[in-house]
Enzyme design. Sequence first.
Site, PDB file in Angstrom:
ATOM      1  CD  GLU A   1       8.324  13.538  12.104  1.00 24.68           C
ATOM      2  OE1 GLU A   1       7.152  13.525  11.616  1.00 24.68           O
ATOM      3  OE2 GLU A   1       8.729  14.469  12.837  1.00 24.68           O
TER       4      GLU A   1
ATOM      5  CD  GLN B   1       7.793  18.104  20.809  1.00 21.29           C
ATOM      6  OE1 GLN B   1       9.010  18.260  20.686  1.00 21.29           O
ATOM      7  NE2 GLN B   1       6.922  18.435  19.873  1.00 21.29           N
TER       8      GLN B   1
ATOM      9  CE  LYS C   1      17.758  20.312  23.376  1.00 25.45           C
ATOM     10  NZ  LYS C   1      16.652  21.250  23.377  1.00 25.45           N
TER      11      LYS C   1
ATOM     12  CG  MET D   1      -6.819  -5.636  -1.997  1.00 27.56           C
ATOM     13  SD  MET D   1      -7.039  -6.806  -3.360  1.00 27.56           S
ATOM     14  CE  MET D   1      -5.351  -7.037  -3.908  1.00 27.56           C
TER      15      MET D   1
HETATM   16  C1  LIG Z   1      -1.942   2.157   6.196  1.00 25.87           C
HETATM   17  C2  LIG Z   1      -2.945   1.172   5.667  1.00 25.87           C
HETATM   18  N1  LIG Z   1      -4.255   1.340   5.919  1.00 25.87           N
HETATM   19  C3  LIG Z   1      -5.164   0.472   5.423  1.00 25.87           C
HETATM   20  C4  LIG Z   1      -4.755  -0.598   4.669  1.00 25.87           C
HETATM   21  C5  LIG Z   1      -5.783  -1.607   4.142  1.00 25.87           C
HETATM   22  N2  LIG Z   1      -5.791  -1.618   2.679  1.00 25.87           N
HETATM   23  C6  LIG Z   1      -5.155  -2.540   1.937  1.00 25.87           C
HETATM   24  S1  LIG Z   1      -5.298  -2.290   0.312  1.00 25.87           S
HETATM   25  C7  LIG Z   1      -6.259  -0.939   0.543  1.00 25.87           C
HETATM   26  C8  LIG Z   1      -6.796  -0.157  -0.623  1.00 25.87           C
HETATM   27  C9  LIG Z   1      -5.723   0.567  -1.336  1.00 25.87           C
HETATM   28  O1  LIG Z   1      -6.310   1.451  -2.248  1.00 25.87           O
HETATM   29  P1  LIG Z   1      -5.429   2.193  -3.314  1.00 25.87           P
HETATM   30  O2  LIG Z   1      -4.231   2.796  -2.680  1.00 25.87           O
HETATM   31  O3  LIG Z   1      -6.279   3.116  -4.091  1.00 25.87           O
HETATM   32  O4  LIG Z   1      -4.883   1.001  -4.218  1.00 25.87           O
HETATM   33  P2  LIG Z   1      -5.719  -0.030  -5.128  1.00 25.87           P
HETATM   34  O5  LIG Z   1      -6.063  -1.201  -4.285  1.00 25.87           O
HETATM   35  O6  LIG Z   1      -6.927   0.687  -5.636  1.00 25.87           O
HETATM   36  O7  LIG Z   1      -4.756  -0.386  -6.225  1.00 25.87           O
HETATM   37  C10 LIG Z   1      -6.472  -0.695   1.904  1.00 25.87           C
HETATM   38  C11 LIG Z   1      -7.297   0.393   2.455  1.00 25.87           C
HETATM   39  C12 LIG Z   1      -3.367  -0.745   4.465  1.00 25.87           C
HETATM   40  N3  LIG Z   1      -2.871  -1.769   3.773  1.00 25.87           N
HETATM   41  N4  LIG Z   1      -2.483   0.153   4.941  1.00 25.87           N
END
Ligand SMILES: Cc1ncc(C[n+]2csc(CCOP(=O)(O)OP(=O)(O)O)c2C)c(N)n1
Length: 573
Positions: free
Chosen positions: A62, A125, A174, A483
């Site tokens: 979803e 549910q 429903k 990041m």
């Molecule tokens: C659902 C979710 N969980 C955690 C985060 C925290 N977060 C922000 S950037 C990041 C890293 C993202 O890694 P990646 O997708 O490999 O992208 P990159 O930064 O390496 O380009 C995380 C864990 C988030 N933004 N969203």
Amino acid sequence: MVGSQSGKAESPKTEYTGSEILLRCLIEEQVDVVFGYPGGAVLPIYDSLYEGGLRHLLARHEQGAIHAADGYARATGKPGVVIATSGPGATNLVTGIATAQMDSIPMVCITGNVSQELMGTDAFQEADIMGITMPIVKHSYLVTDVCDLPRIVKEAFHLASTGRPGPVLIDIPKDVANARDTFHYPKGVSIRGYQPTSSAHPLQLARLREVIAEAKRPVILAGGGVVTAGAEKELITFAEQTQIPVITTLMGLGGFPGQHPLWLGMPGMHGTYAANHALLETDLLIGIGARFDDRVTMGRLDKFATKAKIVHMDIDPAEIGKNVNTFIPIVGDVKNVLQAANVDLPQSDSAAWIEKVTGWRESYPLCYRDSEDRLKPQWVIRHLYETTGGDAVVTTDVGQHQMWVAQYFHFARPRSFISSGGLGTMGFGFPAALGAQLATPEQLVISVTGDGGFQMTNQELAVASLANIPVKVVIINNQNLGMVRQWQEVFYHKRYSEVDLSGSPDFVKLTEAYGVKAWRAKTKEEAITAWAEALAHPGPAVVDFWVAPDENVYPMVAPGKGLDEMIMGDEKA
Ligand SMILES: Cc1ncc(C[n+]2csc(CCOP(=O)(O)OP(=O)(O)O)c2C)c(N)n1
């Protein structure tokens, strides 16, 4: 029969079930595609869908469905529509609803619920999705009587797409989906207490003209509201006539052409030197459809535009004065506001200022240290930009790659940059690209994603494959939650805690398992060939770019620091 395409003659029926009525309502609203996932409580709705008349795409989760609907909405400005069942189906929508709410995206989210006689019994549910989503919707409805359904759907579409847009939830028990009634779709809506202000007050516009005429160092901060309102032409006229340079927030990218001589780039945490220093020095800051969030101000309002009178144009009066003190509030649809403002506009006395800020732009451009042996992520994004001439809709996920796209892909037109700005939702970008591609079939749609974020919703490759949605997925694969790794390097003394993504699947094999073509590139040479082949391929394609894992996004302002404390990095072009 609801909008039957079965070739049989329409039965002379005068009564319809709630589900049939719902589908007729969606057709009246000219919905051409819905994204969803079935289950017990929405069986009546899916039974009506079986008759045809409305295109439905079966997501594999979803969350994928709602981000796809969101991508459709961002690409078109029309509400995206998603359907999910009660309980876990509905709760799986929560992240997507919050994502849409934070970025003011028009969405109609339809959930089934258990029959009304079971409500409150912890039925199978059963989840109080109205209660769960109350803080993250623009509005929500629990339909208790089938005769209310057409009015509610009409209102939901109106609320989602007018004023400040946002997600609207319709929860349908429903028994309501099975109940019968005649069908009449209302022609208009009248919602007590809901009358968004659309035109600006003339006195405020007169004050705006005065402050522009007096300003020596004016700057415009254009946000997502410009894109939402379709005010890009009015903004260009406004900026050119007044000779005021323009900064666009992440959500505002594409709202003002990234190639325009008055454009200074993006502000804030990963903003350009020119944009941030213009904000520090300006004496007149005109915020247009921007909400001055902490990624722009860094939460250091004591250091943000302190020398400026602030003008704030916004459709939502609740935004005025929320984060910054406003000298001239102008409430209204920013397209209307700018149209009215553009009559008799004075030119600001900004020649010396423009020379200064464009000088900053030339002296402190975005740059990175390129390499012949290691693929640099910034180089990949620039390559995408150069090979497409910028003529693409680009969605991103969240993280370093998102910032590199914002920095190195210069967007020329609105709705060409699609990203989760406010909530920063990993897993958003790829399904959003599917929705955007369905909405704009003629357009090249590129999903730039991280190796982390792609793993959150890559099951939607099944949808791309089955419906042959020709999205080009670019994985900026740094084998890390990049990041977070960057923050641990810079602010936590290189104590890398749980950011190593070793154990990720072979993305080429994974993609191929879904019947989608895939390439891997580890060098510039491989990258050039793989990207050219992926672009030439008529169907969906994934390119897994293995980039330098230790590359950081610069410039950077540390959280809690002011815009005057930018870390420029040691990169040189
Ligand atoms: C659902 C979710 N969980 C955690 C985060 C925290 N977060 C922000 S950037 C990041 C890293 C993202 O890694 P990646 O997708 O490999 O992208 P990159 O930064 O390496 O380009 C995380 C864990 C988030 N933004 N969203």
